[in-house]
Scaffold this active site. Structure first.
Site, PDB file in Angstrom:
ATOM      1  N   GLY A  88       8.104   2.795  -4.426  1.00  0.00           N
ATOM      2  CA  GLY A  88       8.278   1.575  -3.725  1.00  0.00           C
ATOM      3  C   GLY A  88       7.937   2.078  -2.218  1.00  0.00           C
ATOM      4  O   GLY A  88       6.926   2.966  -1.842  1.00  0.00           O
ATOM      5  N   CYS A  89       8.523   1.615  -1.390  1.00  0.00           N
ATOM      6  CA  CYS A  89       8.209   1.857  -0.093  1.00  0.00           C
ATOM      7  C   CYS A  89       8.581   3.305   0.255  1.00  0.00           C
ATOM      8  O   CYS A  89       9.375   3.754  -0.011  1.00  0.00           O
ATOM      9  CB  CYS A  89       9.163   1.048   0.953  1.00  0.00           C
ATOM     10  SG  CYS A  89       9.063   1.496   2.878  1.00  0.00           S
TER      11      CYS A  89
END
Length: 221
Positions: A88-89
């Site tokens: 993800g981020c």
């Protein structure tokens, strides 16, 4: 209810238990579109220190970092290895690896896409095929590849079963993945991921060979 007339760039807002900051305001017809930043104010900050260089150790070659078939393929005696993860981020995951003994360096960037040297803005459109990723250089005598995978899966939690989503971040650029640099890494990743297989849930975390890793812009590092 938020009085939108009071919201300006730099305004802090509460989103659940997270404090976010408005970084961009755009008008779309009769609607206002806000870009929000939920990262810690010091995320990506730099500082100066005085250091002394005692020794220089050989690092893995460029080819080992990226598996770029057009890159330089040279023999190396480096004791360090490379691992690449999509969680993800990339900021939160990178910080977790930086705190792991045996990890000697990290970088965030983009991988598994088609466009050469994409920008952050291009990746965020979800049209380049890339996912945000973390590249880790580690000493396998201190931190095994298996331990790096356990950290990745612990951070993902139930997001392993979500397609193109980690946490509140959604889109193909946030899909989770394990990108192996050799056959041993592939076998360990497939073995551990298989332990998450359950009858009523599909595992969406991908296991693919590492491709060219494009380092993200300086302000992301």
């Amino acid at each position: 209810q938020v009085d939108t007339s009071l919201v300006k760039i730099g305004t802090k807002l509460a989103m659940g238990t997270i404090e976010v900051r408005v970084t961009k305001i755009e008008e779309d017809g009769e609607k206002l579109m806000w870009t929000l930043d939920g990262n810690h104010p010091l995320a990506g900050a730099s500082y100066e220190v005085d250091v002394r260089l005692d020794t220089v150790e050989e690092a893995p070659s460029h080819w080992e970092y990226t598996n770029d078939v057009e890159g330089e393929k040279r023999e190396t005696t480096s004791k360090y290895e490379v691992a690449t993860f999509g969680l993800g981020c990339f900021w939160g995951g990178e910080l977790a690896y930086q705190r792991l003994p045996g990890v000697v360096s990290t970088a965030v960037g983009y991988t598994q896409g088609e466009k050469v040297n994409p920008s952050y803005e291009e990746v965020c459109t979800g049209t380049t095929g890339h996912t945000e990723a973390i590249q880790v250089v580690f000493d396998p005598n201190v931190a095994s590849y298996r331990s790096l995978l356990h950290l990745a899966f612990n951070r993902l939690g139930d997001d392993i079963y979500k397609q193109n989503q980690v946490g509140n971040d959604r889109g193909t650029q946030y899909r989770s993945g394990i990108y192996y640099h050799n056959d041993e890494q592939r076998k360990i990743a497939e073995e551990l991921l298989e332990s998450y297989a359950v009858a009523d849930k599909e595992v969406f975390t991908e296991v693919k060979e590492a491709k060219v890793f494009y380092t993200a812009e300086e302000y992301h590092q």
